[in-house]
Design a protein around this motif. Structure first.
Motif: not given
Length: 283
Positions: A126-129, A135-144
């Motif tokens: 999320d923060l660095f790309g 990873n079976q659930d590579l989604r954003r976690i901190l940003t909107d």
């Protein structure tokens, strides 16, 4: 408690590096002991095998994955460093394992070794790309929702690309391009108690008085020692005046009559007019 931070065995650093070189072999590119911690640089494709060896080999036994951090070096061809922070509970020792990658090449996921890595890899993505293969659930976690870009990259603008606000007309939160009411200001990040040099309108007059405060306790950029030296210099320039406290009767006027109790003085003869005569009056 002897120290504010948890103590760990620093004297194990050299032995840990030797053991890691023996176990990892060609998977290990570099090994350093810096600021009291061991840093191991491993080839990207061998990260799962390397971490497995560090976890399961007797004498190393780094059982816990404490953190996965990202670092951005834009000038490098592989600009991102992914850092795995491991802790050995049996040896009371920590180690950092580094791998390098870029925007497009994924890093093998270590969720099979530590399930908590799924959460940590999502943060780095999320923060660095940085991408993580497996990873079976590579989604954003901190940003909107709908966030564009990765905010911890060095080339990401401080303002971002979009901002959100509540629209009274549409009765919902809307996205719009960033609009700044004023330019960024520069700050010196100095504490005012450490004597920051803030020059405000009217402060230039203080230069004439060597920066001394106009009243005791007033704000001044000078330190206490500078105020004492400047005050002593100003005192030397002042001429001595008559003492406020008398020391002798001559200074106090003791024994002398009060001016209001003195008898009236007789006028001189030349100042007395001549008496009037009868002839003058009849005429």
């Amino acid at each position: 408690m002897r120290s504010p931070a948890p103590a760990y065995a620093v004297d194990l650093n050299d032995a840990t590096i030797d053991a890691a070189r023996a176990v990892l072999g060609p998977m290990l590119e570099e090994a350093w002991a810096r600021v009291g911690e061991v840093q191991l640089y491993v080839r990207r494709d061998d990260i799962v095998a390397a971490l497995t060896a560090l976890r399961d080999t007797p004498g190393l036994e780094y059982q816990q994955l404490m953190e996965i951090a990202g670092v951005d070096y834009p000038e490098r061809p592989e600009r991102f460093a992914v850092v795995y922070c491991l802790l050995s509970l049996t040896r009371n020792h920590r180690v950092q394992v580094h791998v390098w990658t870029d925007e497009e090449t994924p890093v093998p996921s270590v969720t099979g070794l530590w399930p908590v890595a799924g959460w940590l890899e999502r943060e780095v993505y999320d923060l660095f790309g940085v991408l993580f293969a497996g990873n079976q659930d590579l989604r954003r976690i901190l940003t909107d929702y709908g966030f564009r870009g990765h905010p911890l990259r060095k080339d990401f603008p401080q303002t971002g690309y979009t901002e959100l606000r509540y629209s009274e007309e549409e009765k919902r939160v809307v996205y719009q391009p960033v609009q700044l009411a004023q330019d960024f200001r520069t700050f010196d990040f100095m504490s005012p108690w450490e004597g920051a040099d803030y020059t405000l309108p009217g402060d230039e007059k203080a230069a004439d008085g060597a920066g001394l405060p106009e009243a005791k306790g007033a704000q001044t950029p000078l330190s206490a020692d500078a105020i004492a030296k400047a005050g002593a210099a100003q005192t030397d320039k002042v001429k001595p005046t008559d003492p406020k406290v008398t020391e002798t009767t001559a200074q106090s006027g003791a024994g002398q009559p009060h001016p209001g109790n003195k008898p009236a003085e007789k006028p001189a003869a030349a100042d007395v007019p001549p008496p009037a005569t009868g002839k003058g009056q009849n005429q």
